[in-house]
Design an enzyme around this catalytic site. Structure first.
Site, short mmCIF file in Angstrom:
data_model
loop_
_atom_site.label_atom_id
_atom_site.label_comp_id
_atom_site.label_asym_id
_atom_site.label_seq_id
_atom_site.Cartn_x
_atom_site.Cartn_y
_atom_site.Cartn_z
N HIS A 1 0.85 -1.23 0.36
CA HIS A 1 0.14 -0.13 -0.06
C HIS A 1 0.84 1.20 0.00
CE1 HIS A 1 0.38 2.15 4.21
NE2 HIS A 1 0.51 0.60 4.43
N CYS A 2 0.00 2.46 -0.28
CA CYS A 2 0.66 3.42 -0.21
C CYS A 2 0.75 4.59 0.61
CB CYS A 2 1.45 3.67 -1.45
SG CYS A 2 0.26 4.32 -2.47
N GLN A 3 -0.21 5.89 0.06
CA GLN A 3 -1.51 6.70 0.35
C GLN A 3 -2.86 6.82 0.23
OE1 GLN A 3 -0.99 8.85 2.93
NE2 GLN A 3 -2.80 9.92 2.07
#
Length: 278
Positions: free
Chosen positions: A237-239
């Protein structure tokens, strides 16, 4: 219905694909999709490429704008691209693979398995002085009717699944954000920090800046050194599942059992009941 005249590997080098452009028969059944900015696409793109806005791949609603859009929106996207059962997508962008990887994840979500990523995308393509054209693609590839797609949730990790498995070491969480976001010194949601136990490997750290942002040849070793070795299933994941589009793609390239958390930190960091480490 006939399939593509040529199948391509998941990761294809720019010069290798450029050779196929010289013979249109080699590209029967292929569709080049460029997720660069519109400005960069209009300035220079691979001959025959179709521009696709990254916004079409996202739900675009707070608090988690990066979540998968609804079925109707996806069918509209793939009608525009002229999706057929045998279409082979050649994918690139202008940043080293974030949006291209997000598109490939979307293809996995709809169960379409014919795709390739041009290593380094347009950065590597332009650096090699390979053929380009400018302006809009005037060809119409759009299907007469929207394809009927089915959502395959196997590539998707949900918040509840992550919460339920956190304490049981059922998976490795790969956080593709910056070290500052991971540490909580840069906060862009209600809460800063990271999912407990997550391992941080920023997406750009695995691109070779001296080689057109191609995937680093020692990416597997770099990841293994920090505990991302594929021993356990991986959730990345990231933002907003943009940067983790690249890490998802890289995980597939390395043969990992990998999913993407499309809610990402915009969902986790804004949720009142999620645990956070800093």
């Amino acid at each position: 219905m006939t399939g593509p005249a040529q199948e391509f590997p998941l990761i294809i080098q720019p010069k290798d694909f450029a050779r196929t452009l010289q013979n249109s028969a080699n590209n029967a059944g292929t569709r080049i999709v460029d997720l660069s900015s519109e400005e960069n696409f209009l300035n220079a793109h691979i001959p025959g490429a179709i521009h696709l806005s990254f916004k079409s791949l996202m739900l675009g609603q707070a608090p988690a704008p990066g979540k998968l859009p609804g079925k109707a929106q996806l069918e509209e996207v793939f009608q525009f691209l002229g999706l057929s059962e045998n279409t082979h997508f050649i994918v690139c962008d202008d940043e080293g693979g974030g949006w291209a990887g997000r598109f490939i994840w979307t293809l996995d979500v709809i169960g379409h398995k014919h795709y390739s990523y041009i290593d380094g995308g347009m950065i590597a393509w332009n650096a090699a002085n390979l053929p380009t054209e400018s302006g809009k693609n005037k060809q119409n590839h759009q299907s007469k009717e929207a394809p009927s797609i089915t959502i395959n949730r196997n590539p998707i990790a949900d918040l509840d699944v992550i919460l339920a498995g956190l304490g049981e070491k059922q998976f490795t969480v790969w956080d593709a954000r910056s070290p500052q976001e991971y540490a909580g010194t840069r906060v862009v949601s209600t809460k800063g920090g990271h999912i407990p136990g997550a391992i941080n490997a920023e997406w750009t750290s695995l691109m070779d800046s001296e080689n057109g942002q191609r995937i680093k040849s020692n990416a597997r070793e770099l990841l293994a050194a920090i505990g991302i070795d594929g021993t356990l299933p991986i959730i990345t994941h990231c933002q907003s599942h943009h940067r983790s589009g690249f890490t998802y793609l890289l995980g597939k390239h390395l043969g990992f059992n990998i999913k993407a958390y499309d809610g990402s930190w915009s969902e986790w960091g804004n949720h009142p009941d999620t645990p956070v480490e800093v």
